[in-house]
Design an enzyme around this catalytic site. Sequence first.
Site, PDB file in Angstrom:
ATOM      1  CB  THR A   1      -0.923   0.023   1.225  1.00 32.66           C
ATOM      2  OG1 THR A   1      -0.125   0.027   2.405  1.00 32.66           O
ATOM      3  CG2 THR A   1      -1.843  -1.190   1.228  1.00 32.66           C
TER       4      THR A   1
ATOM      5  N   GLY B   1       1.004   4.179   1.707  1.00 30.74           N
ATOM      6  CA  GLY B   1       1.515   4.672   2.973  1.00 30.74           C
ATOM      7  C   GLY B   1       2.529   3.729   3.601  1.00 30.74           C
ATOM      8  CB  CYS B   2       2.476   0.089   4.201  1.00 32.59           C
ATOM      9  SG  CYS B   2       0.999   0.099   5.241  1.00 32.59           S
ATOM     10  CB  THR B   3       5.278   1.605  -0.253  1.00 29.50           C
ATOM     11  OG1 THR B   3       4.506   0.438  -0.573  1.00 29.50           O
ATOM     12  CG2 THR B   3       6.532   1.632  -1.107  1.00 29.50           C
TER      13      THR B   3
ATOM     14  CB  ALA C   1       8.682  -0.138   4.228  1.00 27.38           C
TER      15      ALA C   1
END
Length: 266
Positions: free
Chosen positions: A153, A155-157, A160
């Site tokens: 996703t 935001g999660c990318t 990370a």
Amino acid sequence: RNPRESLLPPPEQPNLAAEAPHAHAPPTRTHPPSLSGSPAAMFSSKIALLVALAAPAAMAFSTAPAAPMGLRSATMQSSSSADGAVSRRSFFAKSAAAAAVTTSVTQQAFAATPPIDSPAPDFDLPSNRDKNIGLKDLKGKWTVLYFYPGDFTSGCTIEAQNFEKNSKAIRDLGAEIVGVSVDSAEKHLDFAKKYNLSFPLLSDKGGKVSEAYGSSIKVPIMGTFSNRQTYLIDPAGNTKFVFMDVQSKLAKHADEVVAKLGELTK
């Protein structure tokens, strides 16, 4: 029949409602019912209400003319109109629920987080490194344990990649980064390979560990996810700091973690 009769107004119909004041017809709601109860119940009610309110828009969307070729796949175009309508309604409802989670997540009271200076909840989870990783494996150094909703996703990318950019600074402070979500270890493996992540990702299927850390979100239709929260755990395994509002500070969150670790490790 006299042609003039068609020009006359229809005879007035009796007002049955006025003549039957004691009828028990249910009143028509003109606005959604108010929400009450515990924070968890209110959250579920808001999600259900938003999905219900999205239904008319979904129906309109399903009957709209087909979009130009390019954004729609050939598979979608070849499916029947009925199947397409169902899938689009489903997509609309799920998107509405996801939007509610995104906008409400920093305002909702979820399960209690571990108290500061208390032992962090224990865990032992599958990882993208083809082995289980537990809290016992992390003792002896600081741990940046971050929970996030899902691999790949946007935001999660971003989160990370920012942790990876700051990984050297974090390790120089004697800490290791560990990510946790409900995704499978196999998906974690693909995610880590695509973005060259040097830290492990743990699979919390079912969200039991996320729940123990007060980071579990249970959304009707969509299932259980991990809220975006980050925990700093000391070498003895105690919780020393919790970042609750990560979502609104996503772009600079990793920098904040480095700064806080610097304070805690002086």
